[in-house]
Scaffold this motif. Structure first.
Motif, PDB file in Angstrom:
ATOM      1  N   MET A  99       0.817  -1.215   0.000  1.00 36.61           N
ATOM      2  CA  MET A  99       0.000   0.000   0.000  1.00 36.61           C
ATOM      3  C   MET A  99       0.856   1.272   0.000  1.00 36.61           C
ATOM      4  O   MET A  99       0.383   2.348  -0.293  1.00 36.61           O
ATOM      5  N   TYR A 100       2.138   1.128   0.346  1.00 40.04           N
ATOM      6  CA  TYR A 100       3.037   2.270   0.398  1.00 40.04           C
ATOM      7  C   TYR A 100       3.818   2.361  -0.912  1.00 40.04           C
ATOM      8  O   TYR A 100       4.513   1.426  -1.298  1.00 40.04           O
ATOM      9  N   ASP A 101       3.714   3.484  -1.591  1.00 36.70           N
ATOM     10  CA  ASP A 101       4.381   3.694  -2.871  1.00 36.70           C
ATOM     11  C   ASP A 101       5.707   4.424  -2.621  1.00 36.70           C
ATOM     12  O   ASP A 101       5.754   5.652  -2.531  1.00 36.70           O
ATOM     13  N   HIS A 102       6.777   3.643  -2.512  1.00 35.21           N
ATOM     14  CA  HIS A 102       8.081   4.228  -2.177  1.00 35.21           C
ATOM     15  C   HIS A 102       8.595   5.124  -3.291  1.00 35.21           C
ATOM     16  O   HIS A 102       9.203   6.167  -3.034  1.00 35.21           O
ATOM     17  N   SER A 103       8.359   4.730  -4.538  1.00 39.14           N
ATOM     18  CA  SER A 103       8.820   5.537  -5.667  1.00 39.14           C
ATOM     19  C   SER A 103       8.163   6.916  -5.644  1.00 39.14           C
ATOM     20  O   SER A 103       8.828   7.941  -5.846  1.00 39.14           O
ATOM     21  N   LEU A 157       0.257  12.716   0.421  1.00 41.71           N
ATOM     22  CA  LEU A 157       0.286  11.724   1.498  1.00 41.71           C
ATOM     23  C   LEU A 157      -0.785  10.661   1.283  1.00 41.71           C
ATOM     24  O   LEU A 157      -0.532   9.463   1.431  1.00 41.71           O
ATOM     25  N   ALA A 158      -1.982  11.118   0.953  1.00 41.24           N
ATOM     26  CA  ALA A 158      -3.086  10.183   0.715  1.00 41.24           C
ATOM     27  C   ALA A 158      -2.760   9.239  -0.433  1.00 41.24           C
ATOM     28  O   ALA A 158      -3.079   8.040  -0.379  1.00 41.24           O
ATOM     29  N   PRO A 163       2.632  -0.335   9.175  1.00 44.16           N
ATOM     30  CA  PRO A 163       4.011  -0.840   9.200  1.00 44.16           C
ATOM     31  C   PRO A 163       5.003   0.254   9.562  1.00 44.16           C
ATOM     32  O   PRO A 163       4.787   1.439   9.275  1.00 44.16           O
ATOM     33  N   ALA A 164       6.098  -0.142  10.182  1.00 38.44           N
ATOM     34  CA  ALA A 164       7.118   0.817  10.607  1.00 38.44           C
ATOM     35  C   ALA A 164       7.662   1.611   9.418  1.00 38.44           C
ATOM     36  O   ALA A 164       7.936   2.810   9.526  1.00 38.44           O
ATOM     37  N   GLU A 165       7.806   0.946   8.270  1.00 34.06           N
ATOM     38  CA  GLU A 165       8.319   1.634   7.079  1.00 34.06           C
ATOM     39  C   GLU A 165       7.381   2.767   6.659  1.00 34.06           C
ATOM     40  O   GLU A 165       7.839   3.859   6.301  1.00 34.06           O
ATOM     41  N   ASP A 166       6.081   2.521   6.721  1.00 32.61           N
ATOM     42  CA  ASP A 166       5.106   3.556   6.377  1.00 32.61           C
ATOM     43  C   ASP A 166       5.224   4.741   7.330  1.00 32.61           C
ATOM     44  O   ASP A 166       5.211   5.902   6.904  1.00 32.61           O
TER      45      ASP A 166
END
Length: 233
Positions: free
Chosen positions: A1-5, A35-36, A142-145
């Motif tokens: 769900m997290y778009d790192h790019s 952010l959304a 998640p911690a990364e998010d």
């Protein structure tokens, strides 16, 4: 769900925008929208501290503003809690907090929101506001998010600090310009009075100052009247 790019592109893009003129409300709304998108959220909002309490600044999308108004009005909820504690507060399921924040949780439920994160905006050891993330339905964070979200919250703080410095510089420039204009008109008035009475410029200034004192006005006001209105002193 997290778009790192997209996160990396956002950091690069908004860091660059810090170096150009900007409207802070527009930038904050753009950041909330990003952010959304990055975290696949239902929305995000920013609130700033005002006399020790949080006040709504901007929310995305528009419906988020109403929920944040409830939170700021009640002064209870994850955003307020994060601001007070100065710590990130991640809530996977808001139903678990229904007894703690009844009005806020009921409003969130009505809007289909089930999980939130409150992230304090930090300036040194001081909390100056908070960013809140909203997810549709319960959600683990998640911690990364959270680490990436904190980076973008710090970006919000950077924009707020930067616009404050710009305003301070503008105010200083205006003050210096006003001082220069005052000095110019006073010097002109001194020269006119010195020529009119055949006295030195120091004596002319004393005449201007004496007139200002006796009439309870500023030397600048008297000088302006001499130069522009033909005042006789």
């Amino acid at each position: 769900m997290y778009d790192h790019s997209l996160f990396l592109r956002t950091v690069s893009e908004f860091s660059g925008r810090l170096l150009t003129p900007y409207d802070v409300d527009t930038v904050l709304k753009d950041l909330m929208a990003r952010l959304a998108e990055i975290f696949d959220l239902a929305g995000a909002g920013t609130a700033l501290a005002e006399e020790g309490v949080l006040r709504v600044t901007v929310g995305f999308p528009a419906g988020i503003d109403a929920l944040e108004q409830i939170e700021s009005g009640q002064q209870e909820g994850p955003c307020v809690e994060a601001f007070r504690l100065g710590e990130v507060l991640a809530i996977p399921d808001l139903e678990e907090y229904a007894d703690r924040w009844p009005a806020y949780c009921a409003a969130a439920r009505e809007r289909g929101l089930g999980a939130t994160v409150g992230i304090p905006l930090r300036l040194g050891d001081q909390s100056v506001g908070a960013v809140e993330l909203y997810a549709a339905g319960p959600r683990k964070w998640p911690a990364e998010d959270l680490e990436a979200a904190v980076v973008l919250a710090d970006m919000v703080t950077a924009y707020l600090i930067n616009v404050s410095k710009i305003r301070q510089q503008e105010q200083l420039t205006e003050q210096l310009q006003s001082a220069l204009e005052s000095r110019t008109v006073i010097e002109q008035a001194k020269g006119m009075i010195a020529a009119r009475h055949s006295v030195t410029v120091d004596d002319a200034f004393e005449l201007i100052r004496r007139h200002a004192r006796s009439h309870h006005v500023t030397v600048r006001a008297v000088s302006d009247a001499i130069v522009n209105l033909g005042l006789q002193v």
